[in-house]
Design an enzyme around this catalytic site. Sequence first.
Site, PDB file in Angstrom:
ATOM      1  N   ARG A  18      39.943  27.995  26.109  1.00 12.17           N
ATOM      2  CA  ARG A  18      39.330  28.168  24.788  1.00 12.17           C
ATOM      3  C   ARG A  18      40.301  27.711  23.709  1.00 12.17           C
ATOM      4  O   ARG A  18      41.490  28.038  23.748  1.00 12.17           O
ATOM      5  CB  ARG A  18      38.943  29.637  24.555  1.00 12.17           C
ATOM      6  CG  ARG A  18      37.828  30.104  25.473  1.00 12.17           C
ATOM      7  CD  ARG A  18      37.403  31.519  25.193  1.00 12.17           C
ATOM      8  NE  ARG A  18      36.420  31.966  26.185  1.00 12.17           N
ATOM      9  CZ  ARG A  18      35.969  33.191  26.304  1.00 12.17           C
ATOM     10  NH1 ARG A  18      36.402  34.126  25.477  1.00 12.17           N
ATOM     11  NH2 ARG A  18      35.088  33.508  27.228  1.00 12.17           N
ATOM     12  N   ARG A  57      45.524  36.673  23.831  1.00 11.37           N
ATOM     13  CA  ARG A  57      44.588  35.597  23.471  1.00 11.37           C
ATOM     14  C   ARG A  57      45.245  34.248  23.752  1.00 11.37           C
ATOM     15  O   ARG A  57      45.991  33.714  22.945  1.00 11.37           O
ATOM     16  CB  ARG A  57      44.205  35.727  21.996  1.00 11.37           C
ATOM     17  CG  ARG A  57      42.961  34.933  21.612  1.00 11.37           C
ATOM     18  CD  ARG A  57      42.624  35.147  20.145  1.00 11.37           C
ATOM     19  NE  ARG A  57      42.251  36.520  19.860  1.00 11.37           N
ATOM     20  CZ  ARG A  57      41.025  37.024  20.003  1.00 11.37           C
ATOM     21  NH1 ARG A  57      40.052  36.259  20.432  1.00 11.37           N
ATOM     22  NH2 ARG A  57      40.776  38.283  19.700  1.00 11.37           N
ATOM     23  N   GLU A  96      39.389  45.094  23.825  1.00 13.51           N
ATOM     24  CA  GLU A  96      38.331  44.588  24.697  1.00 13.51           C
ATOM     25  C   GLU A  96      38.916  43.956  25.962  1.00 13.51           C
ATOM     26  O   GLU A  96      39.863  43.178  25.910  1.00 13.51           O
ATOM     27  CB  GLU A  96      37.501  43.539  23.956  1.00 13.51           C
ATOM     28  CG  GLU A  96      36.385  42.932  24.802  1.00 13.51           C
ATOM     29  CD  GLU A  96      35.827  41.657  24.207  1.00 13.51           C
ATOM     30  OE1 GLU A  96      35.306  40.839  24.984  1.00 13.51           O
ATOM     31  OE2 GLU A  96      35.922  41.468  22.977  1.00 13.51           O
ATOM     32  N   SER A 135      33.132  42.091  28.496  1.00 21.24           N
ATOM     33  CA  SER A 135      31.913  42.068  27.695  1.00 21.24           C
ATOM     34  C   SER A 135      30.776  41.689  28.630  1.00 21.24           C
ATOM     35  O   SER A 135      30.815  40.632  29.267  1.00 21.24           O
ATOM     36  CB  SER A 135      32.043  41.045  26.563  1.00 21.24           C
ATOM     37  OG  SER A 135      30.977  41.154  25.652  1.00 21.24           O
ATOM     38  N   ARG A 166      44.197  40.066  30.407  1.00 15.49           N
ATOM     39  CA  ARG A 166      44.141  41.307  29.633  1.00 15.49           C
ATOM     40  C   ARG A 166      44.337  42.525  30.532  1.00 15.49           C
ATOM     41  O   ARG A 166      44.895  43.533  30.108  1.00 15.49           O
ATOM     42  CB  ARG A 166      42.829  41.391  28.856  1.00 15.49           C
ATOM     43  CG  ARG A 166      42.736  40.319  27.775  1.00 15.49           C
ATOM     44  CD  ARG A 166      41.594  40.549  26.822  1.00 15.49           C
ATOM     45  NE  ARG A 166      41.611  39.539  25.756  1.00 15.49           N
ATOM     46  CZ  ARG A 166      41.036  39.680  24.571  1.00 15.49           C
ATOM     47  NH1 ARG A 166      40.386  40.801  24.294  1.00 15.49           N
ATOM     48  NH2 ARG A 166      41.111  38.728  23.669  1.00 15.49           N
TER      49      ARG A 166
END
Length: 426
Positions: free
Chosen positions: A261, A276, A348, A351, A391
């Site tokens: 990403r 991230r 988070e 999801s 994560r």
Amino acid sequence: MHDIRLIRDDPAAFDAALARRGLSPQAADLVALDERRRAIVTELQVGQARRNEASKAIGAAMAKGDTAAADALKAEVAALKTRLPELEVEEREVAGRLKAALEVIPNLPADDVPMGGGENDNREVARWGTPREFDFAPREHADLAPPLGMDFETGARLSGARFTFLRRDMARLHRALGQFMLDVQTREHGYEECNPPVLVRDEAMYGTDKLPKFAEDSFRTTDQRWLIPTSEVSLTASVMGELIDESVLPLRLTALTLCFRSEAGAAGRDTRGFIRQHQFEKCELVSIVRPEDSEAEHDRMTRAAETILERLNLPYRKLLLCTGDMGFGARKTYDLEVWLPGQGAWREISSCSNTGAFQARRMNTRYRVAGEQKKTEFVHTLNGSGLAVGRTLVAVIENYQESDGSVTVPEVLRPYMGGTERLAAR
């Protein structure tokens, strides 16, 4: 993608659902475009029929010696031959405008999704585990992990910001987490393990609602393929354009892949540490089901993700996202947030979303209803993280840290680590 027929049938309901997303009414403009397109199509069909009819009539008029009638018909056919291509161009232009308008409108929220403008309006629906009480001040992973093999400097030197070079037992722990996730999801939750491409064509990205809206968030190669932002793209698009027999549903697919990403929409966020990254690994969960099964499947998928956190004994909370915080393609989303003691915050880690028929309509993926040879319906697609490996690594480091700077390896991971019980600095 939305069905213009449903919008046309109940424009007020469509606009009301958009309002819950915080968007202005759009049904009137969409319906007007559709009416114009349909009028052009009707004119085209009438004109084509008349051209064929007049062309046949020319021969009959000539056979009767009626030169005036034949000449009039020839003039009419000539005019139609000019007008019909113009209508075809206009129809393509209007249809393109309608498609472009529809494809950037997000999915409509399910009725039980709470209203809200952002993350502060999300609803906590469950919490599991008790955060550990430390007899020392817990440190953030970005401070604790470098001596253990999380090499930020080399990653940045090789590739720039948001890249990390993992070494030794840190790399092995990262691999162990991914393998553990795959084993649980395949052996206990019935997901079929896949190893899909991480380079895909436009069609796969479009079908899974990543294009055109999120092009800047992804990386593209020089031969115009896309590096997947998540294997949701590859797994879901594996049924693109298919007519599936109802007897094989549900399809449950999982993959542990690299993901990429650009983080274009996250400038300045989480620039420090491993939270991230531009390149990361994720154990993805995808389900393809009948519409009447999608709500139950959503709960099942979320539970599969929760299982990983519980096996690792990582405290987490489950949130039902509000209308203003859901992703573009979702009609309902549960987020799982893990407790990070070093940051003193919930972050988070998964999801899980039900997209309904939104992606299926873009992909043109249907199933044949059992016992009804000619009846087909769009499938429903769901996707979730089971979990994001990087994560989860951060959560393990922060929750299992010791006062001497070492990190205890969770018991369920030790068989994957050759019995190693602790990561210590070298």
